[in-house]
Design a protein around this motif. Structure first.
Motif, PDB file in Angstrom:
ATOM      1  N   LEU A  36      31.769  34.029  40.676  1.00  0.00           N
ATOM      2  CA  LEU A  36      32.904  34.798  41.188  1.00  0.00           C
ATOM      3  C   LEU A  36      32.471  36.172  41.693  1.00  0.00           C
ATOM      4  O   LEU A  36      32.908  36.620  42.754  1.00  0.00           O
ATOM      5  CB  LEU A  36      33.960  34.974  40.086  1.00  0.00           C
ATOM      6  CG  LEU A  36      34.894  33.800  39.817  1.00  0.00           C
ATOM      7  CD1 LEU A  36      35.726  34.072  38.569  1.00  0.00           C
ATOM      8  CD2 LEU A  36      35.798  33.542  41.012  1.00  0.00           C
ATOM      9  N   VAL A  37      31.604  36.823  40.932  1.00  0.00           N
ATOM     10  CA  VAL A  37      31.203  38.195  41.260  1.00  0.00           C
ATOM     11  C   VAL A  37      30.196  38.241  42.402  1.00  0.00           C
ATOM     12  O   VAL A  37      30.299  39.090  43.301  1.00  0.00           O
ATOM     13  CB  VAL A  37      30.631  38.899  40.008  1.00  0.00           C
ATOM     14  CG1 VAL A  37      30.041  40.254  40.366  1.00  0.00           C
ATOM     15  CG2 VAL A  37      31.718  39.060  38.947  1.00  0.00           C
ATOM     16  N   GLU A  38      29.226  37.336  42.401  1.00  0.00           N
ATOM     17  CA  GLU A  38      28.125  37.405  43.363  1.00  0.00           C
ATOM     18  C   GLU A  38      28.419  36.685  44.686  1.00  0.00           C
ATOM     19  O   GLU A  38      28.043  37.169  45.752  1.00  0.00           O
ATOM     20  CB  GLU A  38      26.850  36.817  42.744  1.00  0.00           C
ATOM     21  CG  GLU A  38      26.315  37.593  41.546  1.00  0.00           C
ATOM     22  CD  GLU A  38      25.735  38.951  41.932  1.00  0.00           C
ATOM     23  OE1 GLU A  38      25.650  39.251  43.133  1.00  0.00           O
ATOM     24  OE2 GLU A  38      25.362  39.719  41.016  1.00  0.00           O
ATOM     25  N   LYS A  39      29.090  35.538  44.633  1.00  0.00           N
ATOM     26  CA  LYS A  39      29.276  34.733  45.842  1.00  0.00           C
ATOM     27  C   LYS A  39      30.643  34.916  46.497  1.00  0.00           C
ATOM     28  O   LYS A  39      30.862  34.477  47.626  1.00  0.00           O
ATOM     29  CB  LYS A  39      29.055  33.256  45.527  1.00  0.00           C
ATOM     30  CG  LYS A  39      27.622  32.935  45.123  1.00  0.00           C
ATOM     31  CD  LYS A  39      27.423  31.437  44.950  1.00  0.00           C
ATOM     32  CE  LYS A  39      25.980  31.117  44.560  1.00  0.00           C
ATOM     33  NZ  LYS A  39      25.768  29.654  44.361  1.00  0.00           N
ATOM     34  N   HIS A  40      31.561  35.536  45.764  1.00  0.00           N
ATOM     35  CA  HIS A  40      32.907  35.735  46.301  1.00  0.00           C
ATOM     36  C   HIS A  40      33.353  37.155  45.985  1.00  0.00           C
ATOM     37  O   HIS A  40      32.540  37.983  45.562  1.00  0.00           O
ATOM     38  CB  HIS A  40      33.869  34.690  45.708  1.00  0.00           C
ATOM     39  CG  HIS A  40      33.391  33.287  45.888  1.00  0.00           C
ATOM     40  ND1 HIS A  40      33.473  32.616  47.082  1.00  0.00           N
ATOM     41  CD2 HIS A  40      32.758  32.441  45.029  1.00  0.00           C
ATOM     42  CE1 HIS A  40      32.943  31.408  46.959  1.00  0.00           C
ATOM     43  NE2 HIS A  40      32.493  31.274  45.720  1.00  0.00           N
ATOM     44  N   SER A  41      34.632  37.448  46.183  1.00  0.00           N
ATOM     45  CA  SER A  41      35.133  38.784  45.888  1.00  0.00           C
ATOM     46  C   SER A  41      36.089  38.701  44.697  1.00  0.00           C
ATOM     47  O   SER A  41      37.212  38.205  44.828  1.00  0.00           O
ATOM     48  CB  SER A  41      35.866  39.364  47.101  1.00  0.00           C
ATOM     49  OG  SER A  41      36.431  40.620  46.790  1.00  0.00           O
ATOM     50  N   LEU A  42      35.621  39.143  43.542  1.00  0.00           N
ATOM     51  CA  LEU A  42      36.492  39.246  42.379  1.00  0.00           C
ATOM     52  C   LEU A  42      37.244  40.561  42.514  1.00  0.00           C
ATOM     53  O   LEU A  42      36.652  41.637  42.483  1.00  0.00           O
ATOM     54  CB  LEU A  42      35.684  39.212  41.081  1.00  0.00           C
ATOM     55  CG  LEU A  42      36.494  39.387  39.790  1.00  0.00           C
ATOM     56  CD1 LEU A  42      37.532  38.281  39.652  1.00  0.00           C
ATOM     57  CD2 LEU A  42      35.583  39.425  38.580  1.00  0.00           C
ATOM     58  N   ASP A  43      38.552  40.468  42.668  1.00  0.00           N
ATOM     59  CA  ASP A  43      39.346  41.645  43.018  1.00  0.00           C
ATOM     60  C   ASP A  43      39.934  42.360  41.804  1.00  0.00           C
ATOM     61  O   ASP A  43      39.973  43.589  41.771  1.00  0.00           O
ATOM     62  CB  ASP A  43      40.477  41.244  43.970  1.00  0.00           C
ATOM     63  CG  ASP A  43      39.939  40.555  45.219  1.00  0.00           C
ATOM     64  OD1 ASP A  43      38.991  41.087  45.819  1.00  0.00           O
ATOM     65  OD2 ASP A  43      40.455  39.481  45.579  1.00  0.00           O
ATOM     66  N   ALA A  44      40.421  41.601  40.818  1.00  0.00           N
ATOM     67  CA  ALA A  44      41.102  42.262  39.701  1.00  0.00           C
ATOM     68  C   ALA A  44      41.105  41.387  38.456  1.00  0.00           C
ATOM     69  O   ALA A  44      41.084  40.152  38.541  1.00  0.00           O
ATOM     70  CB  ALA A  44      42.533  42.623  40.088  1.00  0.00           C
ATOM     71  N   VAL A  45      41.142  42.054  37.317  1.00  0.00           N
ATOM     72  CA  VAL A  45      41.346  41.419  36.011  1.00  0.00           C
ATOM     73  C   VAL A  45      42.510  42.151  35.356  1.00  0.00           C
ATOM     74  O   VAL A  45      42.402  43.345  35.052  1.00  0.00           O
ATOM     75  CB  VAL A  45      40.095  41.504  35.116  1.00  0.00           C
ATOM     76  CG1 VAL A  45      40.375  40.862  33.755  1.00  0.00           C
ATOM     77  CG2 VAL A  45      38.895  40.856  35.782  1.00  0.00           C
ATOM     78  N   ILE A  46      43.628  41.453  35.178  1.00  0.00           N
ATOM     79  CA  ILE A  46      44.826  42.069  34.606  1.00  0.00           C
ATOM     80  C   ILE A  46      45.056  41.468  33.229  1.00  0.00           C
ATOM     81  O   ILE A  46      45.403  40.292  33.093  1.00  0.00           O
ATOM     82  CB  ILE A  46      46.054  41.833  35.511  1.00  0.00           C
ATOM     83  CG1 ILE A  46      45.795  42.431  36.895  1.00  0.00           C
ATOM     84  CG2 ILE A  46      47.314  42.422  34.884  1.00  0.00           C
ATOM     85  CD1 ILE A  46      46.834  42.062  37.934  1.00  0.00           C
ATOM     86  N   LYS A  47      44.818  42.268  32.202  1.00  0.00           N
ATOM     87  CA  LYS A  47      44.952  41.803  30.821  1.00  0.00           C
ATOM     88  C   LYS A  47      46.422  41.773  30.428  1.00  0.00           C
ATOM     89  O   LYS A  47      47.129  42.760  30.566  1.00  0.00           O
ATOM     90  CB  LYS A  47      44.178  42.748  29.895  1.00  0.00           C
ATOM     91  CG  LYS A  47      44.296  42.421  28.418  1.00  0.00           C
ATOM     92  CD  LYS A  47      43.437  41.219  28.072  1.00  0.00           C
ATOM     93  CE  LYS A  47      43.490  40.957  26.555  1.00  0.00           C
ATOM     94  NZ  LYS A  47      44.821  40.495  26.093  1.00  0.00           N
ATOM     95  N   LEU A  48      46.881  40.606  29.939  1.00  0.00           N
ATOM     96  CA  LEU A  48      48.269  40.460  29.504  1.00  0.00           C
ATOM     97  C   LEU A  48      48.359  40.599  27.986  1.00  0.00           C
ATOM     98  O   LEU A  48      47.433  40.245  27.264  1.00  0.00           O
ATOM     99  CB  LEU A  48      48.810  39.091  29.921  1.00  0.00           C
ATOM    100  CG  LEU A  48      48.890  38.820  31.428  1.00  0.00           C
ATOM    101  CD1 LEU A  48      49.356  37.390  31.677  1.00  0.00           C
ATOM    102  CD2 LEU A  48      49.832  39.812  32.111  1.00  0.00           C
ATOM    103  N   PRO A  49      49.500  41.088  27.477  1.00  0.00           N
ATOM    104  CA  PRO A  49      49.654  41.154  26.024  1.00  0.00           C
ATOM    105  C   PRO A  49      49.706  39.750  25.424  1.00  0.00           C
ATOM    106  O   PRO A  49      50.151  38.800  26.075  1.00  0.00           O
ATOM    107  CB  PRO A  49      50.988  41.892  25.837  1.00  0.00           C
ATOM    108  CG  PRO A  49      51.611  42.010  27.171  1.00  0.00           C
ATOM    109  CD  PRO A  49      50.625  41.635  28.212  1.00  0.00           C
ATOM    110  N   SER A  50      49.272  39.604  24.195  1.00  0.00           N
ATOM    111  CA  SER A  50      49.110  38.270  23.610  1.00  0.00           C
ATOM    112  C   SER A  50      50.421  37.560  23.343  1.00  0.00           C
ATOM    113  O   SER A  50      50.436  36.354  23.122  1.00  0.00           O
ATOM    114  CB  SER A  50      48.311  38.366  22.306  1.00  0.00           C
ATOM    115  OG  SER A  50      48.968  39.212  21.384  1.00  0.00           O
ATOM    116  N   GLY A  51      51.561  38.266  23.366  1.00  0.00           N
ATOM    117  CA  GLY A  51      52.837  37.607  23.110  1.00  0.00           C
ATOM    118  C   GLY A  51      53.552  37.101  24.337  1.00  0.00           C
ATOM    119  O   GLY A  51      54.675  36.594  24.243  1.00  0.00           O
ATOM    120  N   VAL A  52      52.931  37.199  25.507  1.00  0.00           N
ATOM    121  CA  VAL A  52      53.606  36.848  26.760  1.00  0.00           C
ATOM    122  C   VAL A  52      54.097  35.399  26.772  1.00  0.00           C
ATOM    123  O   VAL A  52      55.163  35.100  27.322  1.00  0.00           O
ATOM    124  CB  VAL A  52      52.662  37.105  27.964  1.00  0.00           C
ATOM    125  CG1 VAL A  52      53.100  36.328  29.185  1.00  0.00           C
ATOM    126  CG2 VAL A  52      52.630  38.588  28.290  1.00  0.00           C
TER     127      VAL A  52
END
Length: 511
Positions: free
Chosen positions: A344-360
């Motif tokens: 994901l990081v090297e061959k493509h464009s990883l744009d964002a990581v959005i951490k969700l709360p565990s109770g979602v």
């Protein structure tokens, strides 16, 4: 928006199903779905008959009910006595549904396809009459009411499904669709669609932000015929998902039976420009039937990793994805985990990581998750990755999930939109607005103690492609001044003296 009166009727019918011995929410929704489909079929033929009468040629297009099947039409069924309705439904209507495989003039092929295994399980005539009355009162000409009603039905699903399935909350779907911002030209896919919530969310976004889908003939045809694709191997979910799309006004979505991880999905490589998904995190996997191409990309039995590999395969170059993954994908130490993150990081464009709360995802599951946003390029493109730590999503994080005032989701939208629309900062140009700096620059300048911040690719590589936000987030500890130990001991000794003195006085009073 459905009224409280209509909600009350649905709740009463739900209670009647329960009293009648049908306690599985999916089965209840499925039975109501069959009746909605029967009503829709009657409306299709009525429309065709009106058109033939208007044209005066007597030719009825898209014939659904043959002359000897008129008693099966909704307009006839709803006026039958309870006993006759029950007998006709079980002996004639459901065999008719199971055999219905005709094209219906292109207006019902997807829906009729999913009725092949239709089973009538409403236990008695009294309950059937109640449900028919409810379905007949639904104002099906109003797309918004139809959609809200079906969403209300789906909200009754309050337990996890099999194979790691659970329904994605509507507000999380809305967030992910907003971040992807689909256009009328996109081809959208959810390879693990379930009740088709992501596809429905995309229809709502497009209708709100791109009204040309109603006025532009090319856009309208694409919207109804080629834009939406959803796959699942649960036939009950497919029936419910296809009906969900119909209730939201999409005429011919591609909702099909498929094990997306099998060899059968190979021919869709590079077909889709947007993928929105919350794939199963666990469950059964037929390793022998799993696509060799996927196993070549990532050799593992973990479905969440195989689905990520599948998404990269299905996306066209330049295609975008917003997908939910369990936290283990972000920091897992196996070779498969590391290789996929590196891809994901090297061959493509990883744009964002959005951490969700565990109770979602309560009450379905308490699993801790994140949203990954990435773009398929095949040639790299990851410069910086945007991290956001969502603390609240507008609901309590317990099983009850009551609405609360606090929510970070609008801030996520605002910051992402500003980040993606702001161009590179030109440090040599004079600013045109002295009151605010570009958001991209402000995001880059945000401290690692903030809820959102940027992490350069080099740092991610240095950390073995670890994508967990805790790896990069800095925690500020509040400085607390503690009293000197001797001072505390002296205070304890003073208290002991006072206690001893008090006891002596009490003893003297009692003697």
């Amino acid at each position: 928006m459905i009224t409280g009166e209509l909600k009350g009727k649905i709740d009463r019918v739900w209670d009647a199903f329960w009293s009648g011995g049908i306690s599985n929410p999916l089965e209840v929704i499925e039975q109501i779905t069959y009746l909605l489909f029967m009503r829709r079929l009657d409306e299709v033929q009525t429309l065709a008959e009106s058109k033939a009468k208007l044209l005066g040629n007597g030719v009825i297009e898209d014939v659904v009910f043959l002359p000897d099947q008129q008693q099966l039409r909704w307009s006839r069924l709803k006026n039958m006595s309870a006993d006759d309705m029950f007998a006709t439904m079980s002996e004639d209507v459901f065999p008719f549904l199971r055999k219905l495989g005709t094209q219906l003039g292109g207006n019902g092929s997807t829906y009729s396809e999913h009725m092949k295994d239709a089973r009538f399980t409403i236990p008695n005539a009294a309950l059937l009459t109640k449900v028919v009355d409810l379905v007949d009162e639904i104002p099906m000409a109003d797309r918004d009411t139809n959609g809200d009603l079906y969403e209300y039905l789906l909200s009754k699903i309050a337990s996890a499904g099999v194979n790691g399935q659970f329904r994605t909350p509507r507000h999380i779907i809305s967030l992910m669709v907003d971040l992807m911002a689909p256009t009328p030209q996109d081809v959208i896919c959810d390879p693990a669609c379930g009740t088709a919530g992501f596809l429905v969310g995309a229809t709502e976004y497009l209708r709100e932000h791109h009204p040309s889908i109603n006025t532009n003939a090319t856009h309208r045809q694409h919207f109804h015929d080629g834009m939406f694709h959803g796959y699942d191997f649960d036939k009950t979910m497919l029936r419910i998902g296809s009906m969900n799309m119909m209730m939201h006004g999409v005429q011919r979505p591609d909702i099909a039976y498929r094990d997306s991880l099998s060899e059968g999905a190979a021919h869709d490589e590079g077909r889709y420009s947007v993928i929105l998904a919350n794939p199963p995190f666990a469950g059964s996997l037929d390793y022998e039937q799993t696509s060799a191409e996927l196993l070549k990309m990532v050799k593992t039995k973990k479905t969440e990793l195989l689905f990520l590999a599948l998404f990269l395969k299905l996306l066209s170059t330049g295609g975008r994805a917003a997908v939910i993954v369990p936290d283990g994908v972000l920091f897992g130490s196996s070779k498969a985990h590391k290789d996929l993150r590196k891809e994901l990081v090297e061959k493509h464009s990883l744009d964002a990581v959005i951490k969700l709360p565990s109770g979602v995802f309560r009450p379905y599951a308490g699993v801790s998750t994140a949203i990954l946003l990435f773009t398929k390029t095949g040639v790299g493109g990851t410069d910086d990755v945007w991290f956001y730590d969502v603390h609240t999503d507008g609901f309590s994080l317990d099983d009850k999930r009551h609405p609360i005032a606090e929510s970070d989701l609008d801030d996520v939208r605002k910051r992402w939109k500003s980040l993606t629309t702001a161009g590179p900062t030109d440090t040599t140009a004079e600013p045109t607005d002295t009151t605010a700096e570009p958001v991209e620059a402000s995001e880059r300048d945000r401290a690692r103690t903030d809820q959102s911040f940027m992490v350069p690719k080099a740092e991610i590589v240095e950390n073995g492609y670890d994508l967990s936000i805790n790896r990069y987030k800095e925690v500020v500890y509040e400085e607390v001044e503690h009293r000197a130990p001797l001072e505390i001991i002296a205070e304890i000794e003073k208290l002991d003296t006072e206690i001893a003195q008090g006891l002596a006085e009490l003893k003297a009073m009692l003697s």
